[in-house]
Motif scaffolding. Structure first.
Motif, PDB file in Angstrom:
ATOM      1  N   SER A  10       0.863  -1.229  -0.147  1.00 33.65           N
ATOM      2  CA  SER A  10       0.017  -0.101   0.035  1.00 33.65           C
ATOM      3  C   SER A  10       0.875   1.182   0.106  1.00 33.65           C
ATOM      4  O   SER A  10       1.968   1.178   0.239  1.00 33.65           O
ATOM      5  CB  SER A  10      -0.845  -0.205   1.175  1.00 33.65           C
ATOM      6  OG  SER A  10      -0.222   0.305   2.190  1.00 33.65           O
ATOM      7  N   ASP A  11       0.172   2.280  -0.068  1.00 37.17           N
ATOM      8  CA  ASP A  11       0.966   3.646  -0.156  1.00 37.17           C
ATOM      9  C   ASP A  11       1.644   3.821   1.149  1.00 37.17           C
ATOM     10  O   ASP A  11       2.405   4.457   1.137  1.00 37.17           O
ATOM     11  CB  ASP A  11       0.162   4.938  -0.808  1.00 37.17           C
ATOM     12  CG  ASP A  11      -0.273   4.866  -2.235  1.00 37.17           C
ATOM     13  OD1 ASP A  11       0.401   4.019  -2.800  1.00 37.17           O
ATOM     14  OD2 ASP A  11      -0.938   5.496  -2.555  1.00 37.17           O
ATOM     15  N   LYS A  12       0.851   3.488   2.227  1.00 36.42           N
ATOM     16  CA  LYS A  12       1.468   3.454   3.536  1.00 36.42           C
ATOM     17  C   LYS A  12       2.833   2.714   3.644  1.00 36.42           C
ATOM     18  O   LYS A  12       3.260   2.901   4.872  1.00 36.42           O
ATOM     19  CB  LYS A  12       0.213   3.330   4.557  1.00 36.42           C
ATOM     20  CG  LYS A  12       0.286   3.790   5.886  1.00 36.42           C
ATOM     21  CD  LYS A  12      -1.006   3.715   6.701  1.00 36.42           C
ATOM     22  CE  LYS A  12      -0.681   3.267   8.078  1.00 36.42           C
ATOM     23  NZ  LYS A  12      -0.437   1.588   8.150  1.00 36.42           N
ATOM     24  N   GLY A  13       2.769   1.609   3.024  1.00 36.77           N
ATOM     25  CA  GLY A  13       3.928   0.699   3.062  1.00 36.77           C
ATOM     26  C   GLY A  13       3.720  -0.538   3.710  1.00 36.77           C
ATOM     27  O   GLY A  13       4.584  -1.412   3.609  1.00 36.77           O
ATOM     28  N   PHE A  72       5.891  10.209  11.244  1.00 37.04           N
ATOM     29  CA  PHE A  72       5.687   9.667  10.016  1.00 37.04           C
ATOM     30  C   PHE A  72       5.259  10.822   9.158  1.00 37.04           C
ATOM     31  O   PHE A  72       5.633  10.872   8.070  1.00 37.04           O
ATOM     32  CB  PHE A  72       4.410   8.694  10.292  1.00 37.04           C
ATOM     33  CG  PHE A  72       3.875   7.960   9.125  1.00 37.04           C
ATOM     34  CD1 PHE A  72       4.831   6.769   8.754  1.00 37.04           C
ATOM     35  CD2 PHE A  72       2.750   8.183   8.350  1.00 37.04           C
ATOM     36  CE1 PHE A  72       4.498   6.056   7.596  1.00 37.04           C
ATOM     37  CE2 PHE A  72       2.397   7.404   7.291  1.00 37.04           C
ATOM     38  CZ  PHE A  72       3.276   6.436   7.026  1.00 37.04           C
ATOM     39  N   GLU A  83       2.210   9.873  -6.146  1.00 32.65           N
ATOM     40  CA  GLU A  83       2.043   8.689  -5.416  1.00 32.65           C
ATOM     41  C   GLU A  83       3.468   8.077  -5.227  1.00 32.65           C
ATOM     42  O   GLU A  83       3.833   7.546  -4.085  1.00 32.65           O
ATOM     43  CB  GLU A  83       1.386   7.700  -6.122  1.00 32.65           C
ATOM     44  CG  GLU A  83       0.890   6.586  -5.144  1.00 32.65           C
ATOM     45  CD  GLU A  83       0.234   5.328  -5.746  1.00 32.65           C
ATOM     46  OE1 GLU A  83       0.542   5.082  -6.892  1.00 32.65           O
ATOM     47  OE2 GLU A  83      -0.487   4.685  -5.222  1.00 32.65           O
ATOM     48  N   ILE A 140       4.814  10.127  -2.590  1.00 29.67           N
ATOM     49  CA  ILE A 140       4.164   9.565  -1.176  1.00 29.67           C
ATOM     50  C   ILE A 140       4.889   8.292  -0.761  1.00 29.67           C
ATOM     51  O   ILE A 140       4.925   8.223   0.539  1.00 29.67           O
ATOM     52  CB  ILE A 140       2.610   9.578  -1.428  1.00 29.67           C
ATOM     53  CG1 ILE A 140       2.219  11.079  -1.519  1.00 29.67           C
ATOM     54  CG2 ILE A 140       2.062   8.972  -0.463  1.00 29.67           C
ATOM     55  CD1 ILE A 140       0.791  10.901  -2.011  1.00 29.67           C
ATOM     56  N   ARG A 141       4.861   7.212  -1.536  1.00 27.29           N
ATOM     57  CA  ARG A 141       5.189   5.897  -1.250  1.00 27.29           C
ATOM     58  C   ARG A 141       6.802   6.167  -0.693  1.00 27.29           C
ATOM     59  O   ARG A 141       6.973   5.503   0.307  1.00 27.29           O
ATOM     60  CB  ARG A 141       5.297   5.051  -2.305  1.00 27.29           C
ATOM     61  CG  ARG A 141       3.914   4.609  -2.692  1.00 27.29           C
ATOM     62  CD  ARG A 141       3.833   3.829  -4.074  1.00 27.29           C
ATOM     63  NE  ARG A 141       4.182   2.291  -3.915  1.00 27.29           N
ATOM     64  CZ  ARG A 141       3.261   1.291  -3.752  1.00 27.29           C
ATOM     65  NH1 ARG A 141       2.065   1.880  -3.670  1.00 27.29           N
ATOM     66  NH2 ARG A 141       3.699   0.178  -3.638  1.00 27.29           N
ATOM     67  N   ALA A 148       6.852   7.233   2.967  1.00 27.78           N
ATOM     68  CA  ALA A 148       5.930   6.229   3.725  1.00 27.78           C
ATOM     69  C   ALA A 148       6.851   5.020   4.245  1.00 27.78           C
ATOM     70  O   ALA A 148       7.976   5.053   3.857  1.00 27.78           O
ATOM     71  CB  ALA A 148       4.586   5.931   3.048  1.00 27.78           C
ATOM     72  N   GLY A 149       6.206   4.170   5.034  1.00 29.40           N
ATOM     73  CA  GLY A 149       6.827   3.151   5.551  1.00 29.40           C
ATOM     74  C   GLY A 149       7.966   3.402   6.437  1.00 29.40           C
ATOM     75  O   GLY A 149       8.302   4.580   6.613  1.00 29.40           O
ATOM     76  N   LEU A 150       8.222   2.263   7.378  1.00 25.13           N
ATOM     77  CA  LEU A 150       9.237   2.689   8.539  1.00 25.13           C
ATOM     78  C   LEU A 150      10.428   1.765   8.050  1.00 25.13           C
ATOM     79  O   LEU A 150      11.152   2.519   7.302  1.00 25.13           O
ATOM     80  CB  LEU A 150       8.399   1.866   9.705  1.00 25.13           C
ATOM     81  CG  LEU A 150       7.286   2.699  10.248  1.00 25.13           C
ATOM     82  CD1 LEU A 150       6.586   1.735  11.505  1.00 25.13           C
ATOM     83  CD2 LEU A 150       7.509   3.973  10.697  1.00 25.13           C
TER      84      LEU A 150
END
Lengths: 98, 416, 1007
Positions: free
Chosen positions: B287-290, C56, C145, C148-149, C152-154
């Motif tokens: 997802s875009d959130k990862g 975040f 996007e 954005i990607r 994102a993510g940790l």
């Protein structure tokens, strides 16, 4: 993961040993040829799909390989009883079993 | 309704976001509507939206027992594709795909439709025959698709295990570049906001307890907020179709089963496309959130519990670790279940019924989310004109009597 | 470097760390030291590391907030390369020597983070901003996007195969106790003493829970003493399994629970000797949930600045790890229990600046105790804003109205470097909630209690909202007794005498503190730290109509982080409730889902990966095939020889050679994988008659018959030959892939519909090795190895079978043919399979016997127009569609399975797809399988498809390509030309022909 009692083995075993086989107590019409297409379709495809206590068939596929019936609640997944093929279920419990 | 844009965002930022309008209101139900849609999920809201937009029918209520978009719209793995095998199914899903492609702009709500492509892996010679058959059929139906070899797949998905010595080696894949994912909640909210703006009443926390008929015609619905009258009622209640059908004294060729899904913790980008494998039983995207978003198979038993059995999760994880051995150290953050209404042929029912004015749109099985816009579009048309939309003609309930099933899983169709 | 220099916050004495075992580790590349018994978090705090991560959305500096599973900020990546692990919580990482950790966000680093620039645009990023923007132009979303990607993510996933293995254990027990604090230990002890089989699991490094840092006495001894004695007693029971470092992460139906045990993560990154982690799949008769409670922070402006911590966590660091994480403390609380933190801080010799208590008149013993120690207590006050950036510098403290809703005076700044925050406690209702039980709001404990469950479980201690040690022990004991009794054991209650406990006065229900500015304008008042969800964000969601708690969660992302809302969700719900003028009970809670804390994929997958992913099935002749250089094809679980290339041959060469050998000489195929079901009983024939489309009542011993099975929907489901072995005794062959399904099919009809039929089914697939010897020389080959069967064509006819001896082995020989040639299928017990196979090869040598695989089998049968179920059929075709009307008996009195469906209107219409042959105009063009068929060469898109190619090969024997296809109305269209447009742009023309290309009269197999 369900824990199911096989009435033939008389043991509680893991769901992984069993295969689900759909709604119970649906008899094959004795003379299919006499049925209308609609009645035949009803036998073939249409199901109660009960939300609540449900009589259903299971097979102890990785055990004794026998089919039997289970009364199970389709929301809480509680099992009320399992009973051999050809026998009638007990009266349904009201609400949840516990 | 104020338009959303970067300018509206800046303007509202100046007033500390204190002046945003509600995306929709929560009215009390009126006594009577032209059409009642039971079910405020994506499909129901889309139906209401297209009733208003395409057919000018705005005196519409959507009644929802919980909150908007709270059923399978909120629980799916957001995959969108239209590469179905049979003409009837692929045309319906392709209509959906075309609507997806302009949906954010049409609704003025960014549904984040991201066409990052969908790969369906083949692991056996028969898989590859089925893939070729499907891709050829798609191309002749005007739907994008290619058959890819292993080297091309590896280029698109560097972390995929393409080793020829794995238990079920990847032999190839079908590739639909226009496929992808969208933000599931946003779809429901976008349709809700746009429908409400045209006058549709969205009534939440309103549970339908009965369908009132008179002389073979529907006259309205009994609800937890009282009786609401309407000459037409559309039921779009995935996960409860059998329950609502029973209210009208009908049974459906549907069984409701748990379908589970899970997400990992958020990770930096590591998977750009959707990867699906029917043979190994798993599908995954990021997802875009990862989060890695992973879908499992359908549980074997009927169930309305929105949860399934753990061994299904185990098998899915085994498949994912087999396909992506590097993800073995990643952790599962959350796991959940939805309820899918499955038809014997893995195709939906969009149909009139034996009760005049009562319509059903159900049985989307594991494929409902991607169909949301198309489903709403053809169902609105069907309800408005009291006859199946041309693309829905093959999906009436009569097919179970005539035998004209559209067997998407029996054939090469992919199950999700 | 001496310890004093690096571990500036380490106390000289106390704690449960082993000061004799100094450990060295790195964080963000810098070397630090700690002790055995530390977590990474306690070691970082000991070393005075303030900033451990960046948030975040706004890239705000963040520090360690908690001491457990609820930690939102201290998310780290451990190690590097194949063994790296992303997204671990520093609070749950046991320290070991050489540990390498780094923050997952912040660029170039967490202390100097250029991405902080984004926070300047924070006001433009309210919840849901992305739904309102990035919409035009249409094509650009993917461009936006991408960035954005990227942001994102940790942490980062490894990029190569996991070097570790993971185990799985199935466990059964009478009582599973989740959590080894006072309640859990008392429960486990009570149950264990009855002889019950007990498993007790706890997620922490050691058992004890709150007892690990408790001031009370139990039965006259220090809590730590009782703990040690209890653990020793539990360890003595053979019936007790104690699992530390083991998280019960899921509670499934019928008391099935999953535990992830971390076997070696406290020692090293990987485990080269055994499993790194292990899943316990537990089926428990009774479950005691003693999983404790999680403290709730209060929400105020800038409450995320490093140095703001949960009060309980501060106590934990002081008492268990001998770390006082600052110099000057402000404790901000709405309850008595948190006062203990001020006392602990004070006892550690550092300054308590003030206790800020929101209550106007707190009376509890702890309040008195603090005052007695000279701690300054500001009642009726609140911390409304934190001062500082990368570390707390002070707090704005203001007088508060009695109901906590507004400020009643000017705020003043108090200097401090640490703010301990306590808004009360949330029972851990997660596992109970997994079962479908709905948590219930309880005004008394100001928290959600576990709801009613349908499982055999009970929650006790803090998990049920009980916080004093005496009650926890009593509840635990009672639950252990009850659980054991429910399992059929007899038990007696134990009573514990707890002293030194301080009674707690009433707490205040308080969540979000007012600020001088309205929530929308105040500095960020954080609710969900990891995802930067603020009180203003929640109010905005409500303003925009997202009023369901699920909508708020989804719109703001509250609770979607790796802590799953353990820290912030209840505050969020309270803020929403107030905004909507509802009670929290009316607002409701969200449903918790597994996993309680994130669980490693590999642990869930267990050992079933790699070559153990799925069992592989081999025939008895496998090694011979391997030695002969066969290439293999996966057919279901079977590995089947695909073709046998000779040096220099590609597949086409090999298959062409193999085909010609069969047609001109003789070939041999390992057909052992075909399903075989032994059917016996007086009603066996009647049964076969019901499940096959054709008649079986008159099949005589020694005879074989080909049959087709339909589903009740009339569609072909399997096919194969059934032989009558003797009176009431049959052997049914099924397709390789269909074997299991066919057996199920027979069993379900027998057991559920026709139990009166006396018939028995046994799968014998693996009992037999089947060697198909086929070709004009087949008889000569068999004659050399079999002397007790009269092989004469008149004595042993096509579709007969005989008992006999082949190479000294008792055999059944079947004259059935899938190639159209003279064929003998030699079946011998699998133990002799290889022997007989080799003898057949030896005997056939002089006749040119050639082993062939599935590909040649496919070509040969396609030349004959024989279908393969699953390739030429797809679940949507009837026998009539396959031009096999001859196999459907209309004379049988019993309405065989599927018969009725064949009469439905769709099955009787014209223009159904029917099996035909296709010959390409250019005989060298081989149509790809799966090619679609259209009527016109340049058919416009969308094209009206007529069918598709199901099988297609180059036939070496016919010296041209052949194909089988299903075509609409095909049987009436022989001679018509159709077209196959291919993906590469070619369009191949072909003529519709009969599906039988070779020996249409069947003469060759019947000699």
């Amino acid at each position: 993961m369900l824990k199911i009692h096989c009435p033939y083995c008389d043991e509680q075993r893991e769901e992984e040993e069993f295969s689900y086989s759909g709604e119970a107590h649906i008899s094959r019409p004795l003379d299919p040829g006499a049925l209308s297409d609609a009645d035949w379709a009803d036998y073939l495809f249409f199901r109660k799909n009960t939300r609540g206590w449900h009589h259903e068939m299971w097979q102890h596929s990785a055990g004794c390989r026998r089919y039997f019936n289970v009364t199970r609640h389709t929301v809480t997944y509680e099992i009320f009883e399992s009973y051999p093929m050809g026998t009638t279920p007990k009266a349904l419990p009201k609400g949840d079993a516990r | 309704m104020g338009r959303y844009s970067v300018f509206s965002l800046m303007k509202n930022a100046l007033s500390y976001h204190e002046n945003w309008q509600a995306a929709w209101h929560s009215p009390k139900p009126k006594k009577h509507y032209d059409v009642i849609i039971i079910g405020g999920g994506g499909h129901g809201l889309a139906t209401a939206y297209y009733l208003a937009k395409e057919h000018g029918i705005t005196n519409v209520a959507v009644v929802e027992k919980g909150y908007l978009g709270g059923g399978n719209t909120a629980r799916n793995t957001t995959i969108i594709r239209s590469n179905y095998l049979w003409d009837e199914a692929s045309q319906l899903y392709e209509l959906s795909m075309k609507l997806w492609e302009g949906l954010s702009q049409e609704l003025n709500f960014n549904v984040m439709f991201s066409q990052r492509g969908v790969l369906n892996l083949g692991h056996s010679l028969q898989d590859m025959r089925d893939i070729a058959r499907r891709v050829n059929a798609n191309r002749l139906n005007g739907i994008d698709g290619e058959v890819l070899g292993v080297a091309e797949i590896q280029k698109i998905v560097p972390l995929l295990n393409c080793s020829p010595t794995s238990r079920y080696p990847v032999l190839g894949a079908s590739w639909q570049p226009r496929g992808g994912t969208a933000r599931h909640d946003a779809v429901a909210w976008g349709y809700a906001r746009a429908a409400a703006a045209m006058g549709v009443d969205l009534i939440q926390q309103c549970e339908v307890s009965g369908i009132r008929t008179s002389a073979g015609k529907v006259v309205g619905v009994e609800t937890s907020q009282g009786f609401i009258g309407a000459p037409k009622v559309g039921c779009v209640v995935a996960g409860n179709s059998g329950v609502v059908a029973a209210m009208a004294g009908m049974r459906l060729p549907i069984e409701s089963r748990p379908l589970q899904a899970m997400v990992s913790e958020p990770l930096k980008p590591c998977l750009d496309t959707v990867v699906m494998s029917n043979a190994v039983h798993g599908y995954i995207s990021q997802s875009d959130k990862g989060d890695l978003v992973i879908g499992a198979g359908v549980d074997q038993y009927n169930g309305y519990g929105q949860r399934g059995s753990f061994h299904v999760i185990e098998h899915t994880m085994q498949a994912i670790c087999e396909l992506f051995p590097a993800f073995s150290r990643v952790r599962m953050n959350r796991q959940w279940g939805g309820i899918v209404d499955t038809c014997p042929d893995a195709c939906p029912i969009v149909s009139k019924t034996s009760v005049q004015g009562l319509f059903f749109n159900c049985g989307w099985g594991t494929g409902g989310f991607k169909a949301t816009p198309g489903s709403g579009y053809v169902f609105a048309d069907t309800v408005a004109h009291d006859r199946p939309h041309p693309l829905a003609e093959a999906f009436t309930i009569d097919r179970f009597t005539s035998g004209a099933l559209i067997d998407e899983h029996g054939a090469a169709g992919v199950a999700h | 470097m001496s310890l004093e220099n690096t571990q500036k916050n380490r106390l000289a004495i106390g704690g449960r760390i082993d000061r004799s075992r100094a450990l060295s580790f790195t964080f963000n590349g810098k070397r630090y030291s700690g002790f055995l018994g530390d977590t990474l978090a306690s070691a970082l705090l000991a070393n005075g590391v303030d900033v451990v991560g960046r948030s975040f959305k706004y890239s705000r500096p963040r520090g360690i907030m908690t001491a457990g599973a609820e930690e939102p900020n201290a998310i780290v990546q451990l190690g590097h390369g194949a063994a790296t692990i992303p997204n671990l919580r520093a609070t749950q990482v046991a320290l070991y020597d050489g540990l390498e950790a780094r923050s997952v966000n912040g660029w170039p680093n967490v202390n100097f983070d250029l991405t902080r620039i984004f926070s300047l645009f924070g006001r433009l990023m309210p919840p849901g901003f992305y739904y309102k923007t990035f919409m035009g132009p249409k094509k650009l979303w993917m461009f936006y996007e991408h960035f954005i990607r990227k942001g994102a993510g940790l942490g980062r996933a490894p990029t190569v195969r996991d070097p570790d293995i993971y185990d799985r254990i199935n466990q059964h027990c009478d009582v599973l106790v989740v959590g080894a604090g006072p309640a859990g230990l008392a429960a486990a002890l009570a149950a264990a003493r009855t002889g019950a089989r007990v498993i007790i699991a706890d997620e922490q490094e050691e058992f004890g829970g709150s007892l690990l840092a408790s001031d009370v006495n139990i039965d006259g001894k220090a809590a730590a003493h009782w703990l040690a004695v209890t653990l020793a007693e539990l360890a003595k029971f053979e019936t007790v399994t104690m699992l530390p470092r083991s998280t019960v992460f899921g509670y499934y139906d019928h008391n099935f629970l999953t535990i992830a045990e971390r076997c070696s993560d406290h020692i090293a990154l990987t485990n080269d000797k055994a499993a790194r982690q292990r899943i316990h799949r537990v089926r428990a008769r009774e479950v005691v949930l003693a999983c404790g409670a999680i403290e709730r922070p209060l929400v105020f402006a800038a409450c995320d600045v490093p140095g703001v911590m949960l009060a309980g966590a501060v106590s934990t660091y002081i008492n268990r790890y001998a770390v006082t994480p600052g110099k000057g403390l402000i404790l901000f609380t709405n309850n008595d229990r948190a006062y203990e933190t001020a006392l602990h801080w004070h006892a550690s010799g550092r300054q308590v600046v003030a206790v800020v208590d929101s209550r106007h008149n707190p009376q509890g013993d702890l309040v008195q105790k603090a005052a007695a120690k000279g701690v300054k207590v500001l009642t009726g006050h609140a911390v409304i804003e934190v001062l500082g950036g990368k570390r707390v510098k002070g707090a704005m403290v203001a007088p508060l109205s009695a109901d906590g809703s507004k400020l009643t005076g000017q705020a003043k700044a108090l200097q401090c470097d640490t703010i301990a925050s306590s808004g009360g406690w949330n029972p851990v209702v997660h596992l109970s909630s997994h079962t479908g039980a709905k948590p219930i709001w309880d005004e008394e404990i100001i928290g959600f209690r576990p709801g009613k469950s349908t499982q055999a479980e009970r929650s006790v201690g803090a998990a049920a909202g009980t916080y004093d040690t005496a009650s926890c022990l009593a509840e635990g004991d009672a639950s252990g007794v009850q659980a054991a009794i429910n399992c059929g054991h007899s038990a007696v209650a134990t009573s514990y005498n707890v002293t030194g406990e301080t009674a707690a006065g009433p707490a205040q229900a308080l969540f979000l503190l007012p600020h001088g500015k309205p929530t929308s304008r105040a500095p960020y008042q954080f609710v969900d730290y990891q995802l930067d969800v603020t009180a203003a964000g929640i109010e905005l969601a409500a303003r925009e109509g997202y009023t369901s708690v699920e909508h708020v969660k989804r719109y703001t992302a509250m609770g979607f982080g790796t802590d799953q809302g353990k820290l912030g969700n209840i505050n969020g719900m309270a803020i929403l409730a107030r905004k909507l003028n509802q009670t929290i009970a009316e607002t409701g809670t969200t449903i918790f889902r597994p996993s309680y804390t994130p669980t490693t994929f590999g642990t869930i997958a267990g050992r079933d990966v790699g070559e153990l992913f799925d069992s592989a099935r081999f025939t008895a002749v496998q090694h011979w095939h391997e030695q002969a250089g066969a290439k293999f094809e996966d057919v279901g679980q079977w590995k089947r020889p695909w073709y046998f290339p000779k040096t220099g041959e590609d597949m086409d060469d090999a298959v062409g050679r193999e085909c010609l050998a069969v047609r001109n000489h003789v070939g041999i195929l390992d057909a052992s994988t075909l399903g075989k079901i032994d059917i016996q009983g007086p009603d066996a024939a009647e049964f076969l008659n019901r499940v096959y489309t054709n008649a079986y009542l008159k099949l005589a011993p020694g005879k074989c018959r080909y049959g087709v099975m339909l589903g009740e929907d009339g569609m072909i489901f399997d096919d194969g030959v059934t032989a009558c072995l003797g009176e009431n005794h049959y052997l049914m062959f099924t397709t390789t892939g269909g074997a299991a399904g066919v057996l199920n099919w027979l069993e379900i009809w027998h057991q559920t519909e026709w139990p009166e039929l006396k018939v028995y089914f046994t799968s014998v697939t693996d009992h037999w090795t089947t060697a198909t010897v086929t070709g004009p020389n087949a008889r000569k080959v068999i004659a050399k190895v079999c002397s007790d069967i009269d092989l004469d064509g008149d004595a042993f006819k096509f579709m007969d079978w005989r008992d006999g001896t082949v190479s000294g082995v008792k055999a059944r020989v079947f004259r059935i043919s899938f190639t159209g040639e003279l064929s003998y299928e030699v079946n011998v017990p699998a133990h002799y399979g290889r022997h007989v196979w080799e003898k057949l090869i030896e005997a056939g040598a002089e006749f040119g016997i050639t082993p062939y695989g599935t590909e040649t089998m496919h070509v040969l049968r396609a030349e004959k127009g024989f279908i393969i179920v699953g390739q030429d059929t797809d679940g949507s075709v009837t026998p009539y569609d396959m031009n096999m009307a001859w196999v459907v008996s209309s004379k049988k009195s019993f309405s065989f399975l599927g018969k009725r469906s064949l009469d439905r209107s769709d099955c009787t219409r014209t223009m159904r797809k029917q099996l035909v042959g296709l010959k390409t105009m250019d005989p060298l063009d081989v149509l790809p399988e799966g090619a679609q068929i259209v009527n016109e060469r340049n058919a416009p898109i969308p094209a009206a498809m007529q069918g598709h190619v199901t099988s297609s090969y180059y036939s070496a024997c016919l010296e041209r390509s052949i194909a089988l296809a299903v075509v609409k109305g095909g049987l009436d269209r022989l001679g018509e030309q159709v077209f196959c447009p291919l993906a590469d742009g070619r369009v191949i023309a072909a003529e519709i022909v009969s599906s039988v290309f070779y020996d249409p009269s069947g003469a060759r197999q019947n000699v």
